[in-house]
Design a protein around this motif. Structure first.
Motif, PDB file in Angstrom:
ATOM      1  N   GLY A  71       0.759  -1.088  -0.011  1.00 40.33           N
ATOM      2  CA  GLY A  71      -0.090  -0.012   0.150  1.00 40.33           C
ATOM      3  C   GLY A  71       0.544   1.250   0.098  1.00 40.33           C
ATOM      4  O   GLY A  71       2.057   1.313   0.093  1.00 40.33           O
ATOM      5  N   LYS A  72       0.223   2.615   0.066  1.00 37.56           N
ATOM      6  CA  LYS A  72       0.960   3.776  -0.058  1.00 37.56           C
ATOM      7  C   LYS A  72       1.152   4.259   1.462  1.00 37.56           C
ATOM      8  O   LYS A  72       0.466   4.189   2.429  1.00 37.56           O
ATOM      9  CB  LYS A  72      -0.068   4.757  -0.602  1.00 37.56           C
ATOM     10  N   PHE A  73       2.355   4.602   1.941  1.00 36.70           N
ATOM     11  CA  PHE A  73       3.057   5.216   2.922  1.00 36.70           C
ATOM     12  C   PHE A  73       3.537   6.447   2.590  1.00 36.70           C
ATOM     13  O   PHE A  73       3.935   6.750   1.742  1.00 36.70           O
ATOM     14  CB  PHE A  73       4.090   4.195   3.670  1.00 36.70           C
ATOM     15  N   ILE A  74       3.070   7.186   3.760  1.00 40.70           N
ATOM     16  CA  ILE A  74       4.127   8.515   4.147  1.00 40.70           C
ATOM     17  C   ILE A  74       4.996   8.596   4.714  1.00 40.70           C
ATOM     18  O   ILE A  74       4.981   8.173   5.972  1.00 40.70           O
ATOM     19  CB  ILE A  74       2.884   9.748   4.292  1.00 40.70           C
ATOM     20  N   ILE A  75       6.201   8.963   4.481  1.00 43.26           N
ATOM     21  CA  ILE A  75       7.381   8.765   5.016  1.00 43.26           C
ATOM     22  C   ILE A  75       7.405  10.115   6.238  1.00 43.26           C
ATOM     23  O   ILE A  75       7.327  11.049   5.325  1.00 43.26           O
ATOM     24  CB  ILE A  75       8.803   8.893   4.267  1.00 43.26           C
ATOM     25  N   LEU A  76       7.267   9.890   7.601  1.00 41.89           N
ATOM     26  CA  LEU A  76       7.562  11.150   8.492  1.00 41.89           C
ATOM     27  C   LEU A  76       8.721  11.446   8.970  1.00 41.89           C
ATOM     28  O   LEU A  76       9.514  11.594   8.531  1.00 41.89           O
ATOM     29  CB  LEU A  76       5.934  10.588   9.416  1.00 41.89           C
ATOM     30  N   ASP A  77       8.589  11.278  10.189  1.00 40.55           N
ATOM     31  CA  ASP A  77       9.658  11.792  11.166  1.00 40.55           C
ATOM     32  C   ASP A  77      10.866  10.814  10.989  1.00 40.55           C
ATOM     33  O   ASP A  77      10.672   9.600  11.089  1.00 40.55           O
ATOM     34  CB  ASP A  77       9.135  11.929  12.652  1.00 40.55           C
ATOM     35  N   ARG A  78      12.025  11.499  11.313  1.00 39.41           N
ATOM     36  CA  ARG A  78      13.387  10.887  11.167  1.00 39.41           C
ATOM     37  C   ARG A  78      13.516  10.425  12.643  1.00 39.41           C
ATOM     38  O   ARG A  78      13.371  11.252  13.681  1.00 39.41           O
ATOM     39  CB  ARG A  78      14.426  11.773  10.619  1.00 39.41           C
ATOM     40  N   GLY A  79      13.787   9.384  13.045  1.00 38.78           N
ATOM     41  CA  GLY A  79      14.150   8.826  14.461  1.00 38.78           C
ATOM     42  C   GLY A  79      15.195   8.089  14.480  1.00 38.78           C
ATOM     43  O   GLY A  79      16.182   7.896  13.721  1.00 38.78           O
ATOM     44  N   VAL A  80      15.672   7.410  15.898  1.00 43.15           N
ATOM     45  CA  VAL A  80      16.820   6.781  16.089  1.00 43.15           C
ATOM     46  C   VAL A  80      16.521   5.485  16.154  1.00 43.15           C
ATOM     47  O   VAL A  80      15.292   4.836  16.762  1.00 43.15           O
ATOM     48  CB  VAL A  80      17.173   7.207  17.571  1.00 43.15           C
ATOM     49  N   SER A  81      17.133   4.661  15.421  1.00 45.15           N
ATOM     50  CA  SER A  81      17.142   2.902  15.372  1.00 45.15           C
ATOM     51  C   SER A  81      18.475   2.351  15.947  1.00 45.15           C
ATOM     52  O   SER A  81      19.332   2.777  16.281  1.00 45.15           O
ATOM     53  CB  SER A  81      17.189   2.481  13.923  1.00 45.15           C
ATOM     54  N   GLN A  82      17.767   1.184  16.620  1.00 44.92           N
ATOM     55  CA  GLN A  82      18.860   0.326  17.029  1.00 44.92           C
ATOM     56  C   GLN A  82      19.615  -0.575  15.886  1.00 44.92           C
ATOM     57  O   GLN A  82      20.707  -1.087  16.324  1.00 44.92           O
ATOM     58  CB  GLN A  82      18.135  -0.551  18.246  1.00 44.92           C
ATOM     59  N   TRP A  83      19.060  -0.324  14.743  1.00 45.88           N
ATOM     60  CA  TRP A  83      19.731  -1.186  13.590  1.00 45.88           C
ATOM     61  C   TRP A  83      20.685  -0.166  12.807  1.00 45.88           C
ATOM     62  O   TRP A  83      20.472   0.970  12.705  1.00 45.88           O
ATOM     63  CB  TRP A  83      18.658  -1.611  12.751  1.00 45.88           C
ATOM     64  N   GLY A  84      21.710  -0.858  12.183  1.00 44.94           N
ATOM     65  CA  GLY A  84      22.252  -0.139  11.067  1.00 44.94           C
ATOM     66  C   GLY A  84      22.832   1.309  11.565  1.00 44.94           C
ATOM     67  O   GLY A  84      23.794   1.176  12.434  1.00 44.94           O
ATOM     68  N   ILE A  85      22.780   2.102  10.919  1.00 43.44           N
ATOM     69  CA  ILE A  85      23.397   3.436  10.895  1.00 43.44           C
ATOM     70  C   ILE A  85      22.713   4.400  12.223  1.00 43.44           C
ATOM     71  O   ILE A  85      22.949   5.578  12.357  1.00 43.44           O
ATOM     72  CB  ILE A  85      23.658   4.627   9.660  1.00 43.44           C
ATOM     73  N   LYS A  86      21.645   3.708  12.835  1.00 47.86           N
ATOM     74  CA  LYS A  86      20.978   4.284  13.916  1.00 47.86           C
ATOM     75  C   LYS A  86      20.063   5.121  13.572  1.00 47.86           C
ATOM     76  O   LYS A  86      19.652   6.278  14.378  1.00 47.86           O
ATOM     77  CB  LYS A  86      21.969   4.814  14.891  1.00 47.86           C
ATOM     78  N   VAL A  87      19.400   5.274  12.157  1.00 47.68           N
ATOM     79  CA  VAL A  87      18.554   6.310  11.735  1.00 47.68           C
ATOM     80  C   VAL A  87      17.179   5.374  11.164  1.00 47.68           C
ATOM     81  O   VAL A  87      17.354   4.397  10.571  1.00 47.68           O
ATOM     82  CB  VAL A  87      18.910   7.101  10.624  1.00 47.68           C
ATOM     83  N   ASN A  88      16.046   5.978  11.576  1.00 49.06           N
ATOM     84  CA  ASN A  88      14.887   5.249  10.939  1.00 49.06           C
ATOM     85  C   ASN A  88      13.823   6.301  10.579  1.00 49.06           C
ATOM     86  O   ASN A  88      14.028   7.493  11.044  1.00 49.06           O
ATOM     87  CB  ASN A  88      14.324   4.226  11.688  1.00 49.06           C
ATOM     88  N   TYR A  89      12.936   6.251   9.834  1.00 48.95           N
ATOM     89  CA  TYR A  89      11.771   7.017   9.239  1.00 48.95           C
ATOM     90  C   TYR A  89      10.383   6.270   9.560  1.00 48.95           C
ATOM     91  O   TYR A  89      10.396   5.193   9.098  1.00 48.95           O
ATOM     92  CB  TYR A  89      12.042   7.300   7.958  1.00 48.95           C
TER      93      TYR A  89
END
Length: 222
Positions: free
Chosen positions: A135-153
């Motif tokens: 389905g269609k998603f809107i990409i919103l806030d940038r946050g902190v992730s426990q994975w990879g480069i520590k960035v998520n959306y």
């Protein structure tokens, strides 16, 4: 003396025969590997190139109607083998795909981190399904992730098929297990439903999303 000459001759003949045998075996092995590589290449080349033009057109209209980003959008096709690049960055201005990436899908009932559904991604919007949603998603806030480069959306699902995305904590992030290059016929490790990309890919995507807000991500299964 004759006895010594006979022994030397026998050794030379035996050595030549074994060398010929080894060369023959090496040639057969090389031929088998060549056939295997040609076979894999043929399979790779036979994969259908899907025409996404109708998706690009509809995405542009959707973005205009809903006041979303008019520069770019992301299309992910989970109908494509997970060992191939299936995350496409489309530029509305240039009217073409400007980048493509590897991306994971959810494992469903299979083992986390395995590649058992590389040819048929399980799809669901249900809690604890460990599946990807379409389905269609809107990409919103940038946050902190426990994975990879520590960035998520954060991803906001806009359809009935992905309406639980936020409550299921489905986000765009990176994962060290994801390759930046195609691994077909192997598959990409499967997570719990998040679209995860390689660290290098996420650095590029992160830069793009810092410059472009309210980007549409459309996940399909062709």
């Amino acid at each position: 003396m004759k006895k010594v000459f006979f022994i030397i001759s026998f050794v030379l003949v035996w050595s030549c025969k074994n060398n010929k045998k080894e060369l023959k075996e090496a040639s057969v092995f090389k031929a088998e590997k060549t056939i295997e590589n040609v076979s894999n290449q043929k399979t790779r080349n036979e994969l259908k190139e899907i025409d996404y033009s109708t998706y690009y057109k509809e995405a542009q209209q959707y973005c205009k109607r809903n006041n979303l980003n008019q520069n770019t959008f992301f299309l992910i096709d989970l109908g494509v083998h997970s060992g191939l690049k299936r995350f496409f960055v489309y530029d509305f201005k240039k009217n073409k795909v400007v980048q493509s990436y590897m991306v994971s899908h959810g494992c469903g009932d299979n083992s986390w981190g395995a590649t058992m559904s590389k040819e048929n991604a399980p799809i669901s919007n249900e809690f604890d399904s460990h599946c990807s949603s379409v389905g269609k998603f809107i990409i919103l806030d940038r946050g902190v992730s426990q994975w990879g480069i520590k960035v998520n959306y954060v991803l906001q699902g806009k359809d009935k098929t992905n309406s639980h995305a936020r409550s299921r904590a489905i986000v765009l992030h990176s994962w060290e297990a994801i390759s930046s290059h195609e691994v077909y016929p192997q598959g990409t490790p499967e997570g719990w439903g998040c679209p995860a990309v390689s660290n290098e890919s996420m650095k590029e995507i992160d830069k793009l999303l810092k410059e472009n807000k309210k980007v549409l991500m459309w996940i399909i299964k062709s």
